[in-house]
Enzyme design. Sequence first.
Site, PDB file in Angstrom:
ATOM      1  N   VAL A 246       5.201  -1.684   5.284  1.00 16.82           N
ATOM      2  CA  VAL A 246       4.722  -0.896   4.155  1.00 16.82           C
ATOM      3  C   VAL A 246       3.554   0.018   4.508  1.00 16.82           C
ATOM      4  O   VAL A 246       3.171   0.859   3.685  1.00 16.82           O
ATOM      5  CB  VAL A 246       4.299  -1.809   2.982  1.00 16.82           C
TER       6      VAL A 246
ATOM      7  N   SER B 229       6.793  -5.530  -0.121  1.00 19.41           N
ATOM      8  CA  SER B 229       5.719  -6.498   0.082  1.00 19.41           C
ATOM      9  C   SER B 229       5.225  -6.409   1.511  1.00 19.41           C
ATOM     10  O   SER B 229       6.025  -6.383   2.458  1.00 19.41           O
ATOM     11  CB  SER B 229       6.226  -7.920  -0.200  1.00 19.41           C
ATOM     12  N   LYS B 230       3.903  -6.395   1.686  1.00 16.41           N
ATOM     13  CA  LYS B 230       3.351  -6.341   3.037  1.00 16.41           C
ATOM     14  C   LYS B 230       3.654  -7.606   3.818  1.00 16.41           C
ATOM     15  O   LYS B 230       3.581  -7.614   5.048  1.00 16.41           O
ATOM     16  CB  LYS B 230       1.846  -6.093   2.974  1.00 16.41           C
ATOM     17  N   ARG B 231       3.993  -8.688   3.122  1.00 17.43           N
ATOM     18  CA  ARG B 231       4.325  -9.938   3.807  1.00 17.43           C
ATOM     19  C   ARG B 231       5.756  -9.937   4.340  1.00 17.43           C
ATOM     20  O   ARG B 231       6.093 -10.740   5.203  1.00 17.43           O
ATOM     21  CB  ARG B 231       4.124 -11.125   2.862  1.00 17.43           C
ATOM     22  N   ARG B 232       6.581  -9.042   3.797  1.00 22.20           N
ATOM     23  CA  ARG B 232       7.995  -9.072   4.142  1.00 22.20           C
ATOM     24  C   ARG B 232       8.491  -7.743   4.719  1.00 22.20           C
ATOM     25  O   ARG B 232       9.370  -7.714   5.573  1.00 22.20           O
ATOM     26  CB  ARG B 232       8.790  -9.415   2.877  1.00 22.20           C
TER      27      ARG B 232
END
Length: 455
Positions: free
Chosen positions: A229, A223-226
């Site tokens: 990436v 995930s790009k939030r976590r």
Amino acid sequence: MFHVGGARSALYNWAVARQSSGKFVLRIEDTDTARNKPEWIDGIINALAAIGISETDPAFEGPYFQSQNADRHREAAQQLHAAGRAYYCDCTREQVQERTGSQQLGYDGFCRERGLEYTEGRALRFRTPDEGATVVVDLIRGEPSFPNSAIEDFVIARGDGSPVFLIANVVDDLDEGITQVIRGEEHLSNTPKQQLLWQALGAEPPAWAHLPVIVNEKRQKLSKRRDKVALEDYLAEGFLPAAMTNYLMLLGWGPGDDVELRPYDELEQRFRVEDVNTSPAFFDIKKLTAFNGEYVRGLPLGEFIEACRPWLRAPYAGWAPEDFDQAAWEALAPHAQTRLAVLSDITANVDFMFLKEPVEDEASWAKAMKDGSDALLKTARANLESADWTRPESLKEAVLAAGEEHGLKLGKAQAPVRVAVTGRTVGLPLFESLEILGKERTLARIDAALAKLAG
């Protein structure tokens, strides 16, 4: 930014296109204006080029822009309506929920036989077959079957007449002659709807292939939030494009033997989309880093020297441009190349050479400067004063003799010297580094360390 999952999909598509003397088509699906900026398109093209997918290659076609095909999307939607494969609907979401008693169930087909014509606000829905199932022939996953009863009559044009992504995607594929669609498994749920649209438009669906999801160390989808990436972030950190390409090709597929480190051309020749796994692929940063280290060590020395250039100048470097010494860097480079995993590590390995004073790393200082370190440094300094500075072996002998005088083996004896001169407990081979730094600067730094210890 270009997601590593997108990069893997692109590489697999690229391999299939080149194997078959076909075309890799880059299409920018730009109908969402909020997510469409020219610099982002440039970023996609540049990221693809970094992993070897170049606009200049005969296999590359595009970029095409979905927004430029809007008239064809509308035409196809109307073609389906005229053929009785789609109908207009004026139901609101609230009305559907009230009739079904659920927020989870899909559309209930209320307007199917009402014969509504288009007016502003009426959506156009595809008439899904009532019976049977839609079987998707997937090169990786076999033949997953989707009961038509579970596929709602989905919207293909909004209330303002604009076609939705599903039909736009199908029409673009048709117009661009797409024969194989290789993409992430998160798109599999849309595939039966797209296949129905292909068939309703009188065309044979493409060969589908849905790649396994890429997960992190906790087996969660990247995930790009976590997670980190973006391909660009890895390249900016000093992962070599060739290493990234090699590693990404192996996320879900293998060449069939125990040899993982291979140039892309070999991987391309061996790649078969039918051999891609269905289980999630673990994005192992430690393994990627090890891959990269092998690629770094495999570079010709001149290429390594040039590849490190971005990290030897601002904003990475902490020294003034005029303090950088190219000759000293070239002398250090062979020693650095064998130790780097990622190119950005070069800055911390060579900064002692170009900074006026070594970095102040208090943790390294506390680790190396034990009781008696001042006496050891004094003896080492005296020995180094009379050593032969044209031979690293002579410098090693000087420190070794100082250690023996104080009951220390070389490893313990050289630690205070290393920290005094470089500021760190680990780094490039010490005595070769001292030779390149020079006698005057080395002794001055040992003097500064002795003054600090005295203070």
